[in-house]
Design a protein around this motif. Sequence first.
Motif, PDB file in Angstrom:
ATOM      1  N   ALA A  99     124.157 -22.409 144.977  1.00 18.82           N
ATOM      2  CA  ALA A  99     122.696 -22.313 145.052  1.00 18.82           C
ATOM      3  C   ALA A  99     122.032 -23.436 144.276  1.00 18.82           C
ATOM      4  O   ALA A  99     120.979 -23.943 144.661  1.00 18.82           O
ATOM      5  N   ALA A 100     122.646 -23.846 143.173  1.00 15.26           N
ATOM      6  CA  ALA A 100     122.060 -24.865 142.308  1.00 15.26           C
ATOM      7  C   ALA A 100     122.315 -26.279 142.797  1.00 15.26           C
ATOM      8  O   ALA A 100     121.675 -27.216 142.333  1.00 15.26           O
ATOM      9  N   SER A 101     123.221 -26.443 143.741  1.00 15.07           N
ATOM     10  CA  SER A 101     123.550 -27.790 144.171  1.00 15.07           C
ATOM     11  C   SER A 101     123.043 -28.112 145.571  1.00 15.07           C
ATOM     12  O   SER A 101     123.270 -29.194 146.068  1.00 15.07           O
ATOM     13  N   GLY A 102     122.348 -27.211 146.185  1.00 16.54           N
ATOM     14  CA  GLY A 102     121.861 -27.445 147.535  1.00 16.54           C
ATOM     15  C   GLY A 102     120.779 -28.515 147.598  1.00 16.54           C
ATOM     16  O   GLY A 102     120.109 -28.806 146.612  1.00 16.54           O
ATOM     17  N   ASP A 103     120.616 -29.094 148.760  1.00 14.41           N
ATOM     18  CA  ASP A 103     119.642 -30.163 148.946  1.00 14.41           C
ATOM     19  C   ASP A 103     118.216 -29.681 148.717  1.00 14.41           C
ATOM     20  O   ASP A 103     117.408 -30.390 148.131  1.00 14.41           O
ATOM     21  N   SER A 104     117.899 -28.487 149.149  1.00 17.45           N
ATOM     22  CA  SER A 104     116.524 -27.979 149.049  1.00 17.45           C
ATOM     23  C   SER A 104     115.995 -27.928 147.617  1.00 17.45           C
ATOM     24  O   SER A 104     114.937 -28.487 147.329  1.00 17.45           O
ATOM     25  N   PRO A 105     116.696 -27.281 146.673  1.00 17.37           N
ATOM     26  CA  PRO A 105     116.141 -27.250 145.319  1.00 17.37           C
ATOM     27  C   PRO A 105     116.173 -28.608 144.633  1.00 17.37           C
ATOM     28  O   PRO A 105     115.236 -28.963 143.904  1.00 17.37           O
ATOM     29  N   VAL A 106     117.212 -29.388 144.856  1.00 13.44           N
ATOM     30  CA  VAL A 106     117.305 -30.704 144.220  1.00 13.44           C
ATOM     31  C   VAL A 106     116.189 -31.607 144.731  1.00 13.44           C
ATOM     32  O   VAL A 106     115.507 -32.291 143.958  1.00 13.44           O
ATOM     33  N   ARG A 107     115.959 -31.595 146.022  1.00 12.80           N
ATOM     34  CA  ARG A 107     114.888 -32.409 146.609  1.00 12.80           C
ATOM     35  C   ARG A 107     113.518 -31.983 146.054  1.00 12.80           C
ATOM     36  O   ARG A 107     112.684 -32.823 145.738  1.00 12.80           O
ATOM     37  N   ALA A 108     113.294 -30.688 145.924  1.00  9.74           N
ATOM     38  CA  ALA A 108     112.014 -30.196 145.396  1.00  9.74           C
ATOM     39  C   ALA A 108     111.802 -30.670 143.963  1.00  9.74           C
ATOM     40  O   ALA A 108     110.701 -31.097 143.592  1.00  9.74           O
ATOM     41  N   VAL A 109     112.850 -30.618 143.152  1.00  9.34           N
ATOM     42  CA  VAL A 109     112.756 -31.076 141.767  1.00  9.34           C
ATOM     43  C   VAL A 109     112.474 -32.572 141.719  1.00  9.34           C
ATOM     44  O   VAL A 109     111.576 -33.034 141.016  1.00  9.34           O
ATOM     45  N   VAL A 110     113.240 -33.335 142.479  1.00  8.79           N
ATOM     46  CA  VAL A 110     113.079 -34.791 142.462  1.00  8.79           C
ATOM     47  C   VAL A 110     111.692 -35.187 142.946  1.00  8.79           C
ATOM     48  O   VAL A 110     111.030 -36.043 142.341  1.00  8.79           O
ATOM     49  N   ARG A 111     111.216 -34.564 144.000  1.00 14.24           N
ATOM     50  CA  ARG A 111     109.885 -34.885 144.540  1.00 14.24           C
ATOM     51  C   ARG A 111     108.793 -34.633 143.491  1.00 14.24           C
ATOM     52  O   ARG A 111     107.953 -35.492 143.239  1.00 14.24           O
ATOM     53  N   ALA A 112     108.814 -33.469 142.880  1.00 17.52           N
ATOM     54  CA  ALA A 112     107.775 -33.133 141.897  1.00 17.52           C
ATOM     55  C   ALA A 112     107.908 -33.971 140.626  1.00 17.52           C
ATOM     56  O   ALA A 112     106.913 -34.437 140.072  1.00 17.52           O
ATOM     57  N   TRP A 113     109.122 -34.170 140.168  1.00 18.95           N
ATOM     58  CA  TRP A 113     109.341 -34.923 138.937  1.00 18.95           C
ATOM     59  C   TRP A 113     109.021 -36.397 139.132  1.00 18.95           C
ATOM     60  O   TRP A 113     108.448 -37.047 138.249  1.00 18.95           O
ATOM     61  N   ALA A 114     109.360 -36.931 140.297  1.00 12.62           N
ATOM     62  CA  ALA A 114     109.077 -38.348 140.576  1.00 12.62           C
ATOM     63  C   ALA A 114     107.579 -38.623 140.577  1.00 12.62           C
ATOM     64  O   ALA A 114     107.144 -39.715 140.218  1.00 12.62           O
ATOM     65  N   ALA A 115     106.786 -37.643 140.949  1.00 17.65           N
ATOM     66  CA  ALA A 115     105.327 -37.823 140.912  1.00 17.65           C
ATOM     67  C   ALA A 115     104.829 -37.953 139.475  1.00 17.65           C
ATOM     68  O   ALA A 115     103.811 -38.597 139.225  1.00 17.65           O
ATOM     69  N   GLN A 116     105.546 -37.345 138.529  1.00 12.76           N
ATOM     70  CA  GLN A 116     105.163 -37.408 137.116  1.00 12.76           C
ATOM     71  C   GLN A 116     105.860 -38.543 136.382  1.00 12.76           C
ATOM     72  O   GLN A 116     105.245 -39.252 135.591  1.00 12.76           O
ATOM     73  N   ASP A 117     107.158 -38.693 136.606  1.00 14.63           N
ATOM     74  CA  ASP A 117     107.964 -39.670 135.870  1.00 14.63           C
ATOM     75  C   ASP A 117     109.164 -40.078 136.731  1.00 14.63           C
ATOM     76  O   ASP A 117     110.239 -39.490 136.631  1.00 14.63           O
ATOM     77  N   PRO A 118     108.978 -41.081 137.590  1.00 18.83           N
ATOM     78  CA  PRO A 118     110.057 -41.450 138.512  1.00 18.83           C
ATOM     79  C   PRO A 118     111.345 -41.902 137.822  1.00 18.83           C
ATOM     80  O   PRO A 118     112.432 -41.647 138.311  1.00 18.83           O
ATOM     81  N   LYS A 119     111.228 -42.537 136.673  1.00 19.25           N
ATOM     82  CA  LYS A 119     112.435 -42.992 135.974  1.00 19.25           C
ATOM     83  C   LYS A 119     113.251 -41.808 135.447  1.00 19.25           C
ATOM     84  O   LYS A 119     114.471 -41.808 135.535  1.00 19.25           O
ATOM     85  N   ALA A 120     112.578 -40.808 134.928  1.00 20.70           N
ATOM     86  CA  ALA A 120     113.286 -39.620 134.444  1.00 20.70           C
ATOM     87  C   ALA A 120     113.918 -38.869 135.610  1.00 20.70           C
ATOM     88  O   ALA A 120     115.051 -38.375 135.497  1.00 20.70           O
ATOM     89  N   ALA A 121     113.219 -38.775 136.729  1.00 21.79           N
ATOM     90  CA  ALA A 121     113.768 -38.108 137.914  1.00 21.79           C
ATOM     91  C   ALA A 121     115.005 -38.837 138.408  1.00 21.79           C
ATOM     92  O   ALA A 121     116.014 -38.211 138.745  1.00 21.79           O
TER      93      ALA A 121
END
Length: 191
Positions: free
Chosen positions: A114-136
């Motif tokens: 559940a933790a390694s699926g594309d859906s949650p990882v993509r959601a995290v990266v998308r939201a985090w990249a909007a705030q701090d792309p380098k950290a994402a």
Amino acid sequence: TFARILPRLKPDQIGKDRIGTAFRLLGSQDSVAALRLLEGLSGNGQQNFASSSLAEGWARRDAKAAYAWAKDLTDPAQRESALRGVFRAWAETDPKGTAARLDELTKDPAMAKAASGDSPVRAVVRAWAAQDPKAAAAWLRQRAEEAGSDDGSASSFRDLLQTEILPTRDEWNATEIAELIRKPGEKLVTE
């Protein structure tokens, strides 16, 4: 109204997208009613899909309660679906915290899928990249390195870098891009 109609419908009488929308809305408004309705669904595919939608809606209102419910589900497929729904919603408001939870669950064999699926990882990266792309990018790179090269992590890293991180800014210079993709300890050519 949906709660009274759904039990009378046959699976082929209502589309999956409509079930998802209804459970997402009901979960955000009345999780107790949504849970009762979920129990009445037949067929694992329909119930798993509805669990994901319910968890996503519920997590937008009370992420901790939705997360606790999803983690406690005994059916592995339903638990995986529900956790992914929670993570999609939770990532919108707390991508860094959601990333930490994904990393934590990755270490638990029962929860790793559940933790390694594309859906949650993509959601995290998308939201985090909007705030701090380098950290994402750093988090994503670390996940790919920890997973190794045999599970598609490198291609997933490249895909998410191209689709979710690089588009966050109109102009990236070459040094910034090199910094995003370099491995820890690796020196830039300009150094």
